[in-house]
Design a protein around this motif. Structure first.
Motif, PDB file in Angstrom:
ATOM      1  N   TYR A 138       0.818  -1.209   0.000  1.00 30.65           N
ATOM      2  CA  TYR A 138       0.000   0.000   0.000  1.00 30.65           C
ATOM      3  C   TYR A 138       0.851   1.258   0.000  1.00 30.65           C
ATOM      4  CZ  TYR A 138      -3.777  -3.155   1.393  1.00 30.65           C
ATOM      5  OH  TYR A 138      -4.694  -4.175   1.447  1.00 30.65           O
ATOM      6  N   GLY A 139       0.606   2.132  -0.958  1.00 34.02           N
ATOM      7  CA  GLY A 139       1.086   3.491  -0.848  1.00 34.02           C
ATOM      8  C   GLY A 139       0.161   4.289   0.061  1.00 34.02           C
ATOM      9  N   LEU A 140       0.510   5.541   0.305  1.00 33.61           N
ATOM     10  CA  LEU A 140      -0.383   6.404   1.065  1.00 33.61           C
ATOM     11  C   LEU A 140      -1.713   6.507   0.332  1.00 33.61           C
ATOM     12  CD1 LEU A 140       1.984   9.335   2.083  1.00 33.61           C
ATOM     13  CD2 LEU A 140       1.266   7.396   3.501  1.00 33.61           C
ATOM     14  N   ARG A 147      -6.143   9.548   5.838  1.00 28.87           N
ATOM     15  CA  ARG A 147      -5.316  10.704   6.156  1.00 28.87           C
ATOM     16  C   ARG A 147      -5.475  11.110   7.623  1.00 28.87           C
ATOM     17  NH1 ARG A 147      -1.342  12.236   2.354  1.00 28.87           N
ATOM     18  NH2 ARG A 147      -1.955  11.107   0.482  1.00 28.87           N
ATOM     19  N   GLU A 148      -6.694  11.004   8.125  1.00 28.51           N
ATOM     20  CA  GLU A 148      -6.918  11.379   9.519  1.00 28.51           C
ATOM     21  C   GLU A 148      -6.176  10.449  10.468  1.00 28.51           C
ATOM     22  OE1 GLU A 148      -8.287  11.381  13.445  1.00 28.51           O
ATOM     23  OE2 GLU A 148      -8.783   9.718  12.095  1.00 28.51           O
ATOM     24  N   PHE A 160       4.571   9.490   9.230  1.00 24.30           N
ATOM     25  CA  PHE A 160       3.282   9.706   8.588  1.00 24.30           C
ATOM     26  C   PHE A 160       2.993   8.504   7.690  1.00 24.30           C
ATOM     27  CE2 PHE A 160       0.485  11.523   5.278  1.00 24.30           C
ATOM     28  CZ  PHE A 160      -0.481  12.105   6.080  1.00 24.30           C
ATOM     29  N   GLY A 161       1.865   7.858   7.920  1.00 21.39           N
ATOM     30  CA  GLY A 161       1.507   6.654   7.178  1.00 21.39           C
ATOM     31  C   GLY A 161       1.333   5.447   8.070  1.00 21.39           C
ATOM     32  N   VAL A 162       1.888   5.497   9.285  1.00 23.44           N
ATOM     33  CA  VAL A 162       1.672   4.427  10.250  1.00 23.44           C
ATOM     34  C   VAL A 162       0.360   4.699  10.989  1.00 23.44           C
ATOM     35  CG1 VAL A 162       2.585   3.267  12.306  1.00 23.44           C
ATOM     36  CG2 VAL A 162       4.139   4.039  10.504  1.00 23.44           C
ATOM     37  N   PHE A 163      -0.411   3.651  11.240  1.00 22.80           N
ATOM     38  CA  PHE A 163      -1.703   3.837  11.889  1.00 22.80           C
ATOM     39  C   PHE A 163      -2.093   2.579  12.646  1.00 22.80           C
ATOM     40  CE2 PHE A 163      -2.353   2.095   7.700  1.00 22.80           C
ATOM     41  CZ  PHE A 163      -3.324   1.126   7.866  1.00 22.80           C
ATOM     42  N   GLU A 164      -3.071   2.715  13.512  1.00 23.49           N
ATOM     43  CA  GLU A 164      -3.617   1.598  14.281  1.00 23.49           C
ATOM     44  C   GLU A 164      -4.969   1.209  13.705  1.00 23.49           C
ATOM     45  OE1 GLU A 164      -3.794   3.321  18.126  1.00 23.49           O
ATOM     46  OE2 GLU A 164      -1.631   3.174  18.497  1.00 23.49           O
ATOM     47  N   HIS A 173       1.227   2.511   5.572  1.00 23.64           N
ATOM     48  CA  HIS A 173       1.139   2.813   4.154  1.00 23.64           C
ATOM     49  C   HIS A 173       2.353   3.673   3.801  1.00 23.64           C
ATOM     50  CE1 HIS A 173      -3.535   2.211   4.290  1.00 23.64           C
ATOM     51  NE2 HIS A 173      -2.868   1.085   4.369  1.00 23.64           N
ATOM     52  N   HIS A 174       2.827   3.585   2.559  1.00 21.65           N
ATOM     53  CA  HIS A 174       4.165   4.048   2.225  1.00 21.65           C
ATOM     54  C   HIS A 174       4.180   5.159   1.185  1.00 21.65           C
ATOM     55  CE1 HIS A 174       4.266  -0.210   3.441  1.00 21.65           C
ATOM     56  NE2 HIS A 174       5.383   0.112   4.066  1.00 21.65           N
ATOM     57  N   THR A 175       5.129   6.077   1.329  1.00 16.54           N
ATOM     58  CA  THR A 175       5.397   7.007   0.235  1.00 16.54           C
ATOM     59  C   THR A 175       6.148   6.257  -0.858  1.00 16.54           C
ATOM     60  OG1 THR A 175       7.561   7.735   1.043  1.00 16.54           O
ATOM     61  CG2 THR A 175       5.622   8.903   1.887  1.00 16.54           C
ATOM     62  N   ARG A 176       6.030   6.737  -2.082  1.00 18.64           N
ATOM     63  CA  ARG A 176       6.747   6.084  -3.168  1.00 18.64           C
ATOM     64  C   ARG A 176       8.257   6.265  -3.013  1.00 18.64           C
ATOM     65  NH1 ARG A 176       5.713   3.656  -8.145  1.00 18.64           N
ATOM     66  NH2 ARG A 176       7.731   2.714  -8.666  1.00 18.64           N
TER      67      ARG A 176
END
Length: 214
Positions: A138-140, A147-148, A160-164, A173-176
């Motif tokens: 997964y990308g962002l 996003r929230e 930014f991109g790590v979440f629970e 989710h990852h940046t390219r």
């Protein structure tokens, strides 16, 4: 604060109920000889390894950190071999021992930078020169719900991109740019973006990348 890289407790409990659906790319799979030694890293309950065996691949091995998922894989997919990773990401395989590898929706489950680098380095070690690495992850995601939760968890995990998730996993989710750097030791061959459904039943876009081991 670093994101956790050991979530075996989740994958031995809640994770055993999940369904994974990132699809194979038939054109990419056709590049691999049917008698090649193929690795499915982070195989879960063996769905992908079973699909490869059904396509005629005769030497497919799946590995995962979760014994409960491996037990399910052995019961459901008799056409492939499965093993529990005793000391992840280390593999009990000599250098260049595999002809191809699949890494499907695994990086999203390994949110820590250093842990991702170690995993990819181990795949580089066990793949022979010229071997193909198939990645699906997964990308962002652009929607506001994702996003929230990226914003909400950024201070806690430092990325930014790590979440629970609502059921207790920590995912990423990852940046390219990050993905490009992570696989810099491989040569890019092809790529595509496709719609998928996440393990919790949400629509998302997956990035699929095909690399050759330099």
């Amino acid at each position: 604060m670093s994101a956790p890289d050991d979530q075996s407790a989740y994958w031995n409990s809640t994770g055993t109920t999940k369904t994974f659906g990132h699809p194979l790319n038939p054109a990419w799979t056709a590049r691999i000889d049917r008698d090649a030694a193929v690795l499915d890293y982070g195989c879960g309950y063996g769905r992908l390894a079973g699909e490869l065996a059904a396509l005629g691949f005769t030497d497919v091995e799946g590995v995962d950190v979760a014994p409960e998922l491996i037990a399910r894989a052995r019961a459901e997919q008799p056409g492939a071999r499965f093993a529990v990773l005793a000391d992840p990401p280390g593999l009990d395989r000599p250098d260049g021992g595999y002809d191809a590898a699949f890494l499907f929706a695994v990086l999203t489950c390994v949110p820590d930078d250093a842990a991702q680098r170690a995993l990819v380095a181990e795949l580089h070690r066990v793949l022979r020169p010229g071997a193909l690495l198939h990645v699906s992850d997964y990308g962002l995601q652009p929607d506001e719900r994702n996003r929230e939760r990226y914003r909400r968890c950024e201070a806690r995990y430092g990325r930014f991109g790590v979440f629970e998730t609502s059921d207790g996993a920590v995912c990423r989710h990852h940046t390219r740019d990050w993905l490009d750097g992570l696989f810099a030791a491989f040569d890019p061959v092809d790529e595509r973006e496709i719609p998928v459904v996440t393990m919790n039943g949400r629509p998302a876009v997956a990035t699929q990348l095909l690399f050759a081991r330099r």
